[in-house]
Design a protein around this motif. Structure first.
Motif, PDB file in Angstrom:
ATOM      1  N   MET A 611      35.201  42.778  38.245  1.00  0.00           N
ATOM      2  CA  MET A 611      34.683  42.206  37.006  1.00  0.00           C
ATOM      3  C   MET A 611      33.429  41.405  37.341  1.00  0.00           C
ATOM      4  O   MET A 611      33.457  40.520  38.203  1.00  0.00           O
ATOM      5  CB  MET A 611      35.722  41.315  36.348  1.00  0.00           C
ATOM      6  CG  MET A 611      37.048  41.996  36.045  1.00  0.00           C
ATOM      7  SD  MET A 611      36.914  43.323  34.834  1.00  0.00           S
ATOM      8  CE  MET A 611      36.380  42.416  33.388  1.00  0.00           C
ATOM      9  N   GLY A 616      39.782  40.394  32.963  1.00  0.00           N
ATOM     10  CA  GLY A 616      40.454  41.605  32.523  1.00  0.00           C
ATOM     11  C   GLY A 616      41.524  41.290  31.498  1.00  0.00           C
ATOM     12  O   GLY A 616      41.731  40.132  31.120  1.00  0.00           O
ATOM     13  N   ASP A 624      44.715  40.031  23.340  1.00  0.00           N
ATOM     14  CA  ASP A 624      44.114  41.120  24.104  1.00  0.00           C
ATOM     15  C   ASP A 624      44.552  42.492  23.615  1.00  0.00           C
ATOM     16  O   ASP A 624      43.784  43.459  23.665  1.00  0.00           O
ATOM     17  CB  ASP A 624      44.472  40.980  25.593  1.00  0.00           C
ATOM     18  CG  ASP A 624      43.603  39.940  26.285  1.00  0.00           C
ATOM     19  OD1 ASP A 624      42.789  39.312  25.584  1.00  0.00           O
ATOM     20  OD2 ASP A 624      43.735  39.763  27.514  1.00  0.00           O
ATOM     21  N   ILE A 630      36.587  45.268  26.689  1.00  0.00           N
ATOM     22  CA  ILE A 630      35.842  45.094  27.931  1.00  0.00           C
ATOM     23  C   ILE A 630      34.816  46.216  28.015  1.00  0.00           C
ATOM     24  O   ILE A 630      35.130  47.385  27.738  1.00  0.00           O
ATOM     25  CB  ILE A 630      36.789  45.108  29.153  1.00  0.00           C
ATOM     26  CG1 ILE A 630      37.730  43.899  29.104  1.00  0.00           C
ATOM     27  CG2 ILE A 630      35.997  45.121  30.460  1.00  0.00           C
ATOM     28  CD1 ILE A 630      38.792  43.906  30.186  1.00  0.00           C
ATOM     29  N   VAL A 645      30.029  37.795  27.058  1.00  0.00           N
ATOM     30  CA  VAL A 645      31.405  37.309  26.928  1.00  0.00           C
ATOM     31  C   VAL A 645      31.526  36.347  25.748  1.00  0.00           C
ATOM     32  O   VAL A 645      30.746  35.407  25.620  1.00  0.00           O
ATOM     33  CB  VAL A 645      31.864  36.625  28.238  1.00  0.00           C
ATOM     34  CG1 VAL A 645      33.269  36.039  28.063  1.00  0.00           C
ATOM     35  CG2 VAL A 645      31.845  37.613  29.396  1.00  0.00           C
ATOM     36  N   GLY A 660      35.135  40.585  28.745  1.00  0.00           N
ATOM     37  CA  GLY A 660      34.745  40.790  30.134  1.00  0.00           C
ATOM     38  C   GLY A 660      33.808  41.967  30.301  1.00  0.00           C
ATOM     39  O   GLY A 660      33.651  42.809  29.406  1.00  0.00           O
TER      40      GLY A 660
END
Length: 863
Positions: A611, A616, A624, A630, A645, A660
């Motif tokens: 990353m 993550g 999430d 991402i 971000v 991310g």
């Protein structure tokens, strides 16, 4: 005898007969007498009476005359054949070099032509191949390749809108099913969903069943002959029921002959297309790009004209849609498919390889022909007296040319017989290398014996052209007076041929080295994730239903490091794509096509991805699974975001937050550049499970995974693979090219060495006296070897100068097929040049050292 008046000409028809038929054979007694008698009668009785008499005499004497002509011609052929065979027997070393070189060259040519014929034969067995095509979409994004898949309703809409399209069908490939009949259970991947019109358009012959109605029922299935034998053995499969996934029974309504290997469509089971609705797919939605669309044109419409008519059709459906459509001819799919989302492409090849291997075949054959030309002209002094004597006794240059052409054809056909033996001997090995099932069946196709004989005749005429013209030009006076000397111009031509020969060999050496370097580069290049010690398996049945439970159980094993899941295998593309994106600071005019992949927790940790910003996916953050995304580094750069971000990103009506940025990794093969990628958890369309294991105790780990699979998934056979092996299969075509390139390059160099060895033998033989005199005057063996070798090495130097720029141009073109490639380094060219020098030096060293060590007394008594 009455004096013939030569001023009085015969009648027109008689003049034509005399000129075209009689004159060339006037030395044959019957026709010669007839011609003389005709002139006599013509002068005494007039042309009218002579004409009638002449016609009658020609008819009477024609059978005898034809038999004389045949006898005379047969005698000439026997004479030429006898001389050629004597020459082969008299000069065994020379004959062995020529015949073996030509045989290897022709064998290579035949094998490559068989491979090319197979590549060009793909889909040609369909009766309507010239009228069939696949609809391809250019989606309008800059730098984006056309899509092989189209929207669900497109094929039927095109058929209704354009009268030139008489039939259309849709198809979708690839889903894994657990198929059961009685106690027999197998996992089957090779399946196709197709509409009833599919078997009307394509020529897949039925052994049992009716092609028109085989897929009419929603619970019908068509199977191949192999599958019928696999499940039913000697039973009649028609009407039998096959169970899929322990849920649905399908009735066998047709049995096909096994699908030919030269078909771009490969399947074992054909299921009704409308079955996809039961599997959750919307087959009526214009936004569903998951289908291959095929059309059949009427007999008066070409593919090009139909493509022009349908190109802007999508604007009539959606005015803002700038997608362009075109029809790809069915016969071009195998060799001309470089499209996105083409799941059929795994079996496809590239038309460039046709040209590459055709060139190699010509190179190898030309090198063998150069050997023949060089050795024949080098031995010209040995044949000079023979040519002179033939001219003295009445042979003209045309007769001499025919004789030497005849000899070269005899050599060619003897070599051709050896070449056929080599082909039959090595064809299984070649099939193993090329992963094909090639056969040399002269009875199955009349064109095969035609082009086989064409190779033999072409080789004979090509190799015999210059020697026959050169040898027939000798002047008998100079030869018989011993005033004959070799023409310096001929020697220069021979040197040019050697330079050309080694230029081709050096070109192949460079090509082989570049291909090897590129394959090694793509195999060893860092892909942005760790591919070693990573196992994948399909996420199906009970494993899918109990995924979290199974994952936790497996993590308890000390040999398992981590477990995750994804919608796709790495380097095999994306799960979905969209350009309906919006983000903070976006230019309203900007359109970006974003590839999408669905992943699970621990995805980045399991794959060893880095990353660069943010984090993550984590179970500690409930959002999430519903509202986090991402992006990869390329996506951030394309969008122009400096601090991504925490910024908002929307896909259609869905809104999320960027949490991310992952370092770029290759989610497609290295033929393609890394594209913008979005990774999400919102869809949870997970199809594959990935297990990171320790390198120790590998067999115990596999046994553990198998036992766990059988416990949770008893209805499915345990299947797994290693990711690094899977990625290696992406470059199977390049691997085959490398292997074949290596073998044919070796054979080309071997043939060149044969010719150089023979040439060194005859050239040192001609300088026998000179070597003897030099040794008497004090020359050492190393000096004589250097003197004799220097000329050959000079030719190789010139060959390098020619081959290097040509090889650079063509290999640079080949490397353009890869988005990530190795460079053309000077070391590659220096290595190939040094290798060519070493090969040439080793080839001529035996003859030069032998000549240098010869006793000068014997040398000076030579001849």
């Amino acid at each position: 005898m009455v004096k013939i008046k030569k001023s009085k000409k015969p009648p027109p028809i008689s003049r034509w007969l005399l000129k075209r038929f009689l004159s060339p054979y006037s030395k044959i007694p019957l026709l010669g007498d007839l011609e003389e008698e005709f002139y006599l009668i013509c002068s005494e009785t007039g042309s009218k009476s002579a004409r009638r008499w002449y016609r009658w005499q020609v008819l009477k004497s024609l059978p005898s005359s034809i038999s004389h002509i045949i006898y005379w011609r047969t005698g000439m052929f026997k004479n030429h054949l006898k001389i050629a065979l004597r020459s082969i027997g008299k000069n065994k070393a020379y004959s062995f070099i020529n015949i073996s070189g030509l045989a290897i060259g022709m064998a290579c040519c035949i094998l490559i032509l068989l491979w090319i014929q197979d590549e060009l034969s793909f889909d040609r067995f369909h009766h309507n191949v010239d009228r069939l095509g696949r609809v391809v979409a250019e989606v309008g994004h800059s730098g984006q390749r056309p899509w092989a898949v189209t929207e669900a309703p497109l094929s039927q809409a095109l058929k209704e809108e354009f009268p030139e399209i008489v039939q259309a069908t849709r198809a979708q490939l690839g889903r894994q099913f657990r198929v059961r009949y009685g106690e027999k259970r197998f996992n089957e991947r090779n399946n196709i969903f197709a509409e009833p019109a599919f078997f009307e358009m394509f020529t897949f012959p039925f052994i049992r069943g009716n092609p028109k109605t085989a897929l009419s029922g929603k619970r019908s299935v068509v199977i191949t002959e192999n599958m019928a034998q696999k499940y039913f053995g000697a039973e009649d499969p028609l009407g039998k029921m096959l169970n899929f996934n322990d849920r649905i029974d399908f009735q066998v309504t047709g049995v096909l002959q096994n699908i030919p290997k030269n078909s771009h469509l490969q399947f074992d089971f054909a299921l009704p297309f409308h079955m996809l609705e039961d599997l959750g797919q919307d087959i009526h939605n214009w936004g569903n790009f998951n289908f291959f669309s095929y059309v059949l044109l009427d007999k008066t419409t070409s593919v090009e004209s139909a493509s022009r008519k349908i190109s802007g059709y999508m604007r009539t459906i959606q005015p803002e849609n700038d997608t362009q459509l075109f029809i790809q001819p069915l016969g071009r799919i195998h060799l001309h498919s470089d499209f996105e989302y083409d799941v059929l492409a795994v079996n496809n090849s590239d038309h460039k390889y046709i040209y590459i291997f055709a060139s190699i075949a010509l190179f190898v054959l030309f090198i063998a022909c150069i050997n023949f030309i060089n050795l024949t002209t080098a031995r010209s002094r040995n044949r000079a007296k023979e040519v002179a004597m033939r001219k003295v006794v009445g042979a003209n240059r045309k007769n001499i040319i025919k004789q030497f052409y005849g000899e070269s054809l005899v050599f060619s056909f003897v070599a051709f017989g050896c070449a056929l033996a080599l082909v039959f001997l090595f064809l299984p090995f070649f099939n193993n290398l090329s992963e094909k099932r090639l056969t040399l069946d002269v009875s199955g196709d009349i064109l095969i014996p035609a082009w086989l004989l064409g190779i033999a005749f072409f080789t004979g005429f090509l190799s015999g052209s210059y020697p026959s013209l050169y040898l027939s030009s000798f002047q008998p006076g100079k030869v018989l007076k011993r005033a004959f000397t070799a023409d310096p111009k001929r020697s220069v031509f021979r040197k040019v041929l050697v330079v050309v020969q080694f230029s081709l060999s050096i070109f192949l050496i460079i090509g082989t080295t570049v291909v090897d370097n590129q394959i090694d580069y793509i195999r060893n290049r860092k892909l942005g994730f760790e591919k070693e010690n990573l196992i994948y398996m399909p996420l199906v049945g009970g494993i899918r239903q109990q995924y979290e439970t199974v994952k936790n159980e497996w993590l308890k094993n000390s040999n398992i490091v981590s477990v995750t899941a994804s919608s796709n295998l790495p380097s095999f593309g994306r799960n979905w794509a969209t350009d309906n994106l919006d983000w903070e600071g976006k230019n309203p005019e900007e359109r970006i096509l974003m590839q999408g992949v669905d992943v699970d927790y621990d995805f980045f940790e399991t794959f060893g991805m880095q990353m660069t910003e943010g984090r993550g996916f984590s179970r500690e953050f409930v959002a999430d699974e519903n509202s986090s995304v991402i992006l990869n580094k390329t996506a951030i750069n394309t969008m122009g975001l400096s601090s991504p971000v925490g910024k908002r990103l929307s896909i259609g009506n869905w809104q999320g937050t960027i949490i991310g940025v992952v370092q770029d990794y290759n989610f497609k093969s290295l033929h393609n550049k890394i594209e913008p990628l979005i990774l999400v958890m919102i869809n949870r369309q997970l199809n594959y499970m990935f297990v990171r294991i320790k390198s120790q105790n590998l067999s115990d780990t596999i046994k553990f995974l198998k036992s766990q699979w059988e416990h949770h998934n008893p209805q499915f056979t345990f299947e797994y693979g290693f990711v690094d092996t899977l990625l290696g299969n992406l470059y199977a075509n390049e691997e085959k090219v490398r292997t074949l390139f290596n073998y044919f390059t070796f054979l080309a160099i071997f043939i060149s060495c044969l010719g150089l060895f023979g040439l060194a033998f005859y050239l040192t033989e001609q300088r026998t006296k000179e070597i003897g005199v030099r040794k008497v005057l004090g020359a050492s063996v190393p000096k004589i070897v250097t003197m004799l070798s220097k000329e050959f090495l000079k030719w190789v130097l010139f060959a390098n100068i020619i081959a290097w720029p040509v090889a650079y141009y063509f290999m640079d073109k080949w490397l353009q097929n890869f988005a990530y490639r190795t460079g053309l380094k000077i070391g590659t060219f220096l290595l190939s040049g040094a290798l060519a020098f070493m090969i040439a030096l080793l080839t001529v060293s035996y003859q030069t050292i032998k000549a240098a060590n010869a006793n000068p007394v014997d040398s000076l008594r030579y001849e």
